[in-house]
Write an enzyme that holds these catalytic residues in place. Structure first.
Site, PDB file in Angstrom:
ATOM      1  N   GLY A  31      -4.124   5.683  -8.816  1.00  0.00           N
ATOM      2  CA  GLY A  31      -5.176   4.837  -8.671  1.00  0.00           C
ATOM      3  C   GLY A  31      -5.236   3.431  -8.197  1.00  0.00           C
ATOM      4  O   GLY A  31      -4.200   3.450  -7.393  1.00  0.00           O
ATOM      5  N   HIS A  37      -4.231   5.763   0.203  1.00  0.00           N
ATOM      6  CA  HIS A  37      -4.721   6.926  -0.522  1.00  0.00           C
ATOM      7  C   HIS A  37      -5.899   7.553   0.341  1.00  0.00           C
ATOM      8  O   HIS A  37      -6.046   8.493   0.465  1.00  0.00           O
ATOM      9  CB  HIS A  37      -5.105   6.253  -1.748  1.00  0.00           C
ATOM     10  CG  HIS A  37      -4.142   5.689  -2.667  1.00  0.00           C
ATOM     11  ND1 HIS A  37      -4.440   4.474  -2.834  1.00  0.00           N
ATOM     12  CD2 HIS A  37      -3.226   6.230  -3.114  1.00  0.00           C
ATOM     13  CE1 HIS A  37      -3.461   4.058  -3.684  1.00  0.00           C
ATOM     14  NE2 HIS A  37      -2.711   5.232  -3.718  1.00  0.00           N
ATOM     15  N   GLN A  61       7.025   7.798 -15.536  1.00  0.00           N
ATOM     16  CA  GLN A  61       7.808   7.476 -14.322  1.00  0.00           C
ATOM     17  C   GLN A  61       8.059   5.936 -14.273  1.00  0.00           C
ATOM     18  O   GLN A  61       8.487   5.375 -13.362  1.00  0.00           O
ATOM     19  CB  GLN A  61       6.888   7.745 -13.134  1.00  0.00           C
ATOM     20  CG  GLN A  61       5.886   7.104 -12.797  1.00  0.00           C
ATOM     21  CD  GLN A  61       5.264   7.918 -11.605  1.00  0.00           C
ATOM     22  OE1 GLN A  61       4.688   8.720 -11.773  1.00  0.00           O
ATOM     23  NE2 GLN A  61       4.937   7.105 -10.687  1.00  0.00           N
ATOM     24  N   LYS A 149       5.089   6.921   2.769  1.00  0.00           N
ATOM     25  CA  LYS A 149       5.287   5.568   2.187  1.00  0.00           C
ATOM     26  C   LYS A 149       6.303   5.704   1.124  1.00  0.00           C
ATOM     27  O   LYS A 149       7.254   4.848   0.995  1.00  0.00           O
ATOM     28  CB  LYS A 149       4.274   5.032   1.454  1.00  0.00           C
ATOM     29  CG  LYS A 149       4.231   3.942   0.397  1.00  0.00           C
ATOM     30  CD  LYS A 149       4.146   2.535   1.073  1.00  0.00           C
ATOM     31  CE  LYS A 149       4.503   1.325   0.147  1.00  0.00           C
ATOM     32  NZ  LYS A 149       4.173   1.744  -1.102  1.00  0.00           N
ATOM     33  N   ASP A 150       6.310   6.881   0.263  1.00  0.00           N
ATOM     34  CA  ASP A 150       7.287   7.052  -0.667  1.00  0.00           C
ATOM     35  C   ASP A 150       7.984   8.379  -0.316  1.00  0.00           C
ATOM     36  O   ASP A 150       7.936   9.361  -0.743  1.00  0.00           O
ATOM     37  CB  ASP A 150       6.474   7.326  -2.090  1.00  0.00           C
ATOM     38  CG  ASP A 150       5.628   6.426  -2.540  1.00  0.00           C
ATOM     39  OD1 ASP A 150       6.082   5.395  -3.287  1.00  0.00           O
ATOM     40  OD2 ASP A 150       4.468   6.084  -2.146  1.00  0.00           O
ATOM     41  N   SER A 185      -0.351  -1.173  -0.557  1.00  0.00           N
ATOM     42  CA  SER A 185       0.315  -0.580  -1.646  1.00  0.00           C
ATOM     43  C   SER A 185      -0.563  -1.569  -2.887  1.00  0.00           C
ATOM     44  O   SER A 185      -0.993  -2.389  -2.542  1.00  0.00           O
ATOM     45  CB  SER A 185       1.712  -1.086  -1.939  1.00  0.00           C
ATOM     46  OG  SER A 185       2.179  -0.992  -3.257  1.00  0.00           O
TER      47      SER A 185
END
Ligand code: AMP
Length: 280
Positions: A31, A37, A61, A149-150, A185
């Site tokens: 979110g 996103h 996490q 990105k990740d 981010s």
């Protein structure tokens, strides 16, 4: 667009769609949505009949001293962004819905989570793999969309899907950046004005590395030196890691050849930011 918090109701709706022969996409998120996103949702919208976005700040996490409590949350704002992107369903469960009182299960992997973010965030990828596994079971989509990105997360999810025989296609999508090059981010909201200004150093250091590689540099140690030197010119930057690894197994390499991931994590003030380049 529907917003559901119940696993059972979500599963029933997705099953209905699948019974009608519709293709379903899943975009897992925590979110506080931004253009990064949105790019995943838009790609999912183009390639599928139905798009599900999950919004869940997954406690599993986050390490004990990380930003679980502070992580930004705004469902109303997120819902507007999803609606505008043509999303059909937001799955937004409570923590208690995902992790009941007797919850003991987890999914973990050897090797891939050890380095990079896994080294400084030891429980992180176990939490990611567990929640993504749960999401894949709750929302049996044909395709799931993840951002580069990740990059380590993307490599781990791809490996997990192969190793554990998930019937889902993983689509990796490019990094979306601010105009000055900072990767978008949700954590950028933590930065003060001065920190935000200095945060461009992550992208700039990676640009320097790519210039050197394009000019023929193959020595991974030299590439790391170039990045480190650039980051060290920035007063507010504190390096967590600078690594050049194989994108297939996230192990350090000596020569820049084949599929390579150049990944960095840097504290700007107290905010930890990541960025990378993937060379295929
Ligand atoms: P998060 O909400 O941070 O867990 O991210 C959810 C998904 O969005 C992950 O697959 C991320 O890799 C992806 N994502 C986050 N930021 C970006 C970005 N700047 N560009 C592309 N994808 C992103």
């Amino acid at each position: 667009m529907k917003i559901l918090g119940s696993i059972q109701e979500t599963r029933n709706l997705v099953k209905e769609w699948k019974a009608q022969g519709l293709s379903v996409a899943l975009v897992p998120t925590m979110g506080y949505l931004h253009e990064g996103h949105k790019s995943l949702m838009e790609r999912a919208r183009k390639e599928n009949d139905k798009v599900v976005v999950s919004i869940f700040v997954n406690p599993m996490q986050f390490g004990p001293n990380e930003d679980l409590e502070a992580y930004p949350r705004d469902l109303n704002r997120d819902a507007k962004i999803c609606e505008a992107a043509g999303v059909d369903l937001i799955f937004h469960p409570e923590v208690s819905e995902m992790y009941g009182p007797d919850f003991h299960g987890f999914v973990d992997m050897t090797v891939l989570p050890e380095k990079l973010c896994g080294a400084s965030r030891p429980v992180h990828f176990k939490g990611v793999q567990t929640v993504v596994t749960k999401l894949f079971h709750i929302i049996p989509a044909q395709r799931a969309y993840f951002g580069q990105k990740d990059a380590q997360q993307l490599a781990i999810i791809r490996r997990m899907v192969i190793d554990l025989d998930f019937d889902i296609e993983i689509i990796g999508c490019p990094i979306i950046r601010e105009e000055d090059g900072l990767a978008k981010s949700s954590r950028n909201t933590y930065l003060s004005e001065e920190e935000r200004r200095q945060a461009v150093i992550l992208n700039e250091s990676l640009n320097d590395a790519m210039c050197a590689i394009e000019a023929g540099e193959k020595d991974a140690a030299k590439v790391k030196e170039i990045i480190t030197a650039k980051l060290n010119t920035c007063p507010l930057a504190k390096i967590d890691y600078v690594e050049v690894v194989s994108f297939d197994n996230i192990q350090p390499i000596e020569k820049v050849e084949g599929a390579v991931l150049i990944a960095i994590a840097v504290y700007i003030g107290t905010t930890r930011l990541i960025d990378n380049r993937i060379i295929m």
